[in-house]
Design an enzyme around this catalytic site. Structure first.
Site, PDB file in Angstrom:
ATOM      1  N   HIS A  55      82.585  98.527  36.207  1.00 31.79           N
ATOM      2  CA  HIS A  55      81.648  98.668  34.496  1.00 31.79           C
ATOM      3  C   HIS A  55      82.514  99.894  33.925  1.00 31.79           C
ATOM      4  O   HIS A  55      83.015 100.244  33.966  1.00 31.79           O
ATOM      5  CB  HIS A  55      80.692  99.006  34.160  1.00 31.79           C
ATOM      6  CG  HIS A  55      80.165 100.348  35.265  1.00 31.79           C
ATOM      7  ND1 HIS A  55      79.804 100.705  36.478  1.00 31.79           N
ATOM      8  CD2 HIS A  55      79.923 101.569  34.217  1.00 31.79           C
ATOM      9  CE1 HIS A  55      79.926 101.816  36.368  1.00 31.79           C
ATOM     10  NE2 HIS A  55      80.120 102.177  35.745  1.00 31.79           N
ATOM     11  N   HIS A 107      82.716 102.330  30.109  1.00 32.59           N
ATOM     12  CA  HIS A 107      81.719 103.215  29.079  1.00 32.59           C
ATOM     13  C   HIS A 107      83.018 103.155  27.849  1.00 32.59           C
ATOM     14  O   HIS A 107      83.470 103.364  27.475  1.00 32.59           O
ATOM     15  CB  HIS A 107      81.397 104.712  29.101  1.00 32.59           C
ATOM     16  CG  HIS A 107      81.179 104.562  30.555  1.00 32.59           C
ATOM     17  ND1 HIS A 107      79.682 105.062  30.633  1.00 32.59           N
ATOM     18  CD2 HIS A 107      81.805 104.213  32.025  1.00 32.59           C
ATOM     19  CE1 HIS A 107      79.016 105.180  31.994  1.00 32.59           C
ATOM     20  NE2 HIS A 107      80.638 104.841  33.024  1.00 32.59           N
TER      21      HIS A 107
END
Ligand code: 5GP
Length: 137
Positions: free
Chosen positions: A100, A102
């Site tokens: 992932h 941010h």
């Protein structure tokens, strides 16, 4: 096979999330503990652990989504810039082992600072650069 993470459950809608964008390969949703309002996570739907085992197509899909939604994240909170940050392995602060990125909106440079920087020794740097070049596969 990678173990299920909380993000797989969000992809499958088994756990609620504030989803802001979805396409065939990626999903973006608000971080549950934001650094700043608008803090968004972008993930591939494919369960990939992190940069050390991600395939090209997955990374490209995720980066396209980051590019697509970054202006929307910025403008939604009246920010002027964004951090695009990503942690890979526990030593680097990775808690959820599903790749992932941010997106963290920034309003001004003085808001806060990550990145405690240190002084640079020419000799050390040259030796490290040499090792990195030798390790690239
Ligand atoms: P990491 O430290 O692995 O880079 O970041 C994981 C991020 O996922 C953290 O910022 C954390 O707040 C967020 N997070 C963990 N669990 C959940 C969850 O169940 N829902 C949402 N929306 N975010 C989560």
């Amino acid at each position: 096979e990678m173990e299920d993470t909380i993000f797989s459950k969000i992809i499958r809608r088994e756990v609620p999330a504030d989803i802001v964008y979805e396409d065939d390969d990626t999903l973006a949703f608000l971080d549950i503990k934001p650094v700043a309002p608008g803090h968004t996570l972008v993930i591939p739907k494919k369960p990939v652990r992190n940069i050390f085992d991600a395939d090209d197509a997955t990374l490209i899909a995720v980066m396209r989504t980051i590019q697509k939604i970054s202006p929307a994240v910025r403008d939604a909170v009246g920010a002027h810039g964004v951090h695009i940050n990503s942690n890979h392995e526990a030593a680097a602060g990775q808690i959820v082992f599903h790749l992932h990125f941010h997106i963290v909106p920034r309003h001004s440079r003085s808001e806060f600072s990550f990145w405690p920087q240190k002084d640079f020794s020419r000799d050390d740097a040259a030796a490290i650069a040499e090792k990195i070049r030798a390790n690239i596969k």
